[in-house]
Enzyme design. Structure first.
Site, PDB file in Angstrom:
ATOM      1  N   ASN A 155       0.809  -1.236   0.000  1.00  0.00           N
ATOM      2  CA  ASN A 155       0.000   0.000   0.000  1.00  0.00           C
ATOM      3  C   ASN A 155       0.838   1.281   0.000  1.00  0.00           C
ATOM      4  OD1 ASN A 155       0.740  -0.488   2.636  1.00  0.00           O
ATOM      5  ND2 ASN A 155      -1.211   0.138   3.519  1.00  0.00           N
ATOM      6  N   GLU A 254       4.550  -3.951  12.382  1.00  0.00           N
ATOM      7  CA  GLU A 254       3.518  -2.948  12.110  1.00  0.00           C
ATOM      8  C   GLU A 254       2.370  -3.689  11.464  1.00  0.00           C
ATOM      9  OE1 GLU A 254       3.565   0.092  12.944  1.00  0.00           O
ATOM     10  OE2 GLU A 254       5.672   0.573  13.270  1.00  0.00           O
ATOM     11  N   CYS A 288      -3.301   1.375   6.830  1.00  0.00           N
ATOM     12  CA  CYS A 288      -3.618   0.787   8.142  1.00  0.00           C
ATOM     13  C   CYS A 288      -3.993   1.853   9.159  1.00  0.00           C
ATOM     14  CB  CYS A 288      -2.463  -0.084   8.627  1.00  0.00           C
ATOM     15  SG  CYS A 288      -0.892   0.724   8.444  1.00  0.00           S
ATOM     16  N   GLU A 462       8.586   3.335  14.148  1.00  0.00           N
ATOM     17  CA  GLU A 462       9.293   3.719  12.919  1.00  0.00           C
ATOM     18  C   GLU A 462       9.294   5.236  12.830  1.00  0.00           C
ATOM     19  OE1 GLU A 462       7.396   1.363   9.784  1.00  0.00           O
ATOM     20  OE2 GLU A 462       8.907  -0.164  10.131  1.00  0.00           O
TER      21      GLU A 462
END
Ligand code: ADP
Length: 484
Positions: A155, A254, A288, A462
């Site tokens: 994505n 993640e 997400c 991150e």
């Protein structure tokens, strides 16, 4: 596909600074037209082993370079990405589908992680610790963990890579990347530019493949891999964690989200509508951190929904390469089927389609911007990521109800709320069980900020000053002081 720098279209594996052709290839499809873009090499276990060995050899020298040396190379890479931003955006839109403006935004956002960590690595400070014993001196140093395996989703074909690779390389680790099979071209273009920037042999390796499970097994079981950074689904997370356990790899995960977006009655409605749409419809709802559940306070529901419908109606659906497109295609047929399945389940349980609800005339993978109202916690879309351009609207009464509904999920990645009351802002922000909170804002990701979730959304950050910590170990040194 028209690129001014045709070298960006690479088709082979990138191992030890060489382009390696595999015996087998796989198709890369443009989701907007469902036509073939090109075929790329389909890497196997042997290629993966070669890449791990190359990365391990490279680690010996790369990890010993000064931070300044690594920083300068990373900055060259960063600059080359920006210099090629227009082409990279075309490549990204062509293989992934998102509108060109969003693709350009992703290129710049993706590159920003490289610049950020090129700076952060110069500040990988250890500490001196006040000694408890007169004849000892205590201190810590930070050292890179070793060879890192990165497994990334489709994505954000550039940003999900740079978010992992930049802190890894900056800290002195070397990397084997397995990008998603739907979007291998951006990964290879990044590798091409890394080579142009002069990154040494074996520091960054890319295995494009459709054999995700087999390659994943090699990466998670090989003793030379010290860390696995994964962004993707909970199902795959379980496999990777299990496989990583025998060799006890450090993990960053993640995973999915189920973001609530709460519109309180004291919100600025214009800001709320704009923010909810920005969060929900970016990348056609395939992120997400997308607002998965829009929770609206009862007394402002009529005003909100009227304004929301009006705004969503104007969103332009089409091929991302067209200038006015705001919503591109979904990534593949399964994604469209999932959206249809979630809508059918919700309708059967009492929800109503207020806008859209069907496949769009633009083509089989395009879905109409949709609003579904009367949603409740029995429906699958309240539990699962929709990953499509569908706003599911829930109504609530009190602040306590909103928090309860919002937290009623196993996920804990991002949450959003809109309110102009400073007391409520603190109360709600502190009670939401999420790793990231957008307050009067629908777009929250920045290289400077820590991205990451809690609960079933994973662990590890991150970006930000914390991002580099995921790739280093803190070594403690105890020095005895003796009278000569
Ligand atoms: P998504 O639903 O976003 O596609 P996935 O978890 O299926 O999420 O995919 C994320 C990444 O994980 C992709 O690069 C995919 O190829 C990879 N992947 C899928 N299955 C496995 C596996 N068994 N082992 C390792 N990687 C995998």
């Amino acid at each position: 596909m028209q690129l001014s720098n045709s070298n960006l279209l690479q088709k082979n594996l990138f191992i030890n600074d060489d382009w390696i052709e595999a015996n087998d290839v796989f198709d890369v499809i443009n989701p907007a037209t469902q036509s073939l873009i090109t075929q790329v090499s389909n890497g196997n276990e042997t290629h993966t082993l070669l890449a791990i060995e190359a990365a391990s050899t490279a680690f010996k020298s790369w990890s010993k370079q000064t931070a300044l040396y690594r920083s300068n190379l990373l900055k060259k890479w960063f600059q080359l990405i920006l210099d090629n931003a227009d082409d990279l955006a075309v490549l990204l839109t062509t293989e992934q589908g998102k509108p060109l403006a969003e693709a350009k935004g992703e290129v710049v956002y993706g590159a920003s992680f490289i610049e950020w960590f090129a700076e952060e690595c110069k500040r990988m400070y250890g500490e001196t610790i006040p000694t408890p014993a007169g004849n000892k001196r205590l201190m810590t140093i930070k050292q890179p963990i070793g060879v890192v395996a990165a497994i990334t989703p489709w994505n954000f074909p550039i940003a999900m890579i740079t978010r992992k690779i930049a802190p890894a390389l900056a800290s002195g680790c070397t990397v084997v990347l397995k990008p998603a099979e739907d979007t291998p071209l951006c990964a290879l273009a990044l590798a091409y530019l890394a080579k142009e920037a002069g990154l040494p042999n074996g520091v960054f390796n890319v295995i494009t493949t459709t054999h995700a499970a087999a390659i994943g097994k090699v990466l998670t079981t090989h003793t030379l891999i010290k860390k696995v950074s994964f962004t993707g689904s909970t199902e795959v997370r379980k496999i990777l964690m299990e496989q990583s356990s025998a060799t006890l790899k450090k993990l960053s995960l993640e995973l999915g989200g189920n973001a609530p977006c709460i519109i309180f009655d004291d919100a600025n409605l214009e800001v709320a509508v704009k923010g909810a749409i920005a969060s929900k419809y970016r990348n056609a709802g395939q992120t997400c951190v997308c607002a998965n559940r829009i929770l609206v306070q009862k007394n402002i529901y009529p005003a909100f929904i009227a304004a929301y419908i009006q705004a969503v109606q104007t969103l332009q659906v089409g091929n991302g390469l067209k200038n006015d497109t705001q919503i591109g295609p979904l990534i593949n047929k399964e994604a469209v089927e999932k959206v249809q399945h979630l809508l059918a389940d919700a309708i059967q349980k009492g929800a109503s389609i207020t806008l859209g609800g069907n496949i769009h005339d633009a083509g089989a993978l395009f879905f109409e911007p949709t609003i579904i109202t009367n949603c409740n916690n029995e429906m699958l879309l309240s539990k699962e990521e929709i990953f499509g351009p569908v706003s599911s609207i829930f109504v609530f009464d009190t602040e306590a109800d909103a928090i309860e509904i919002a937290n009623n999920t196993e996920y804990g990645l991002a949450a959003y709320f809109f309110s102009n009351n400073v007391h409520r802002i603190y109360r709600v922000a502190e009670q939401l069980e999420y790793g990231m909170i957008g307050i009067n804002e629908g777009i929250i990701s920045h290289a400077e900020a820590p991205f990451g979730g809690i609960k079933q959304s994973g662990f590890g950050k991150e970006g930000s000053k914390y991002g580099i910590e995921e790739y280093v170990t803190t070594k403690y040194l105890c020095l005895g002081i003796h009278n000569e």
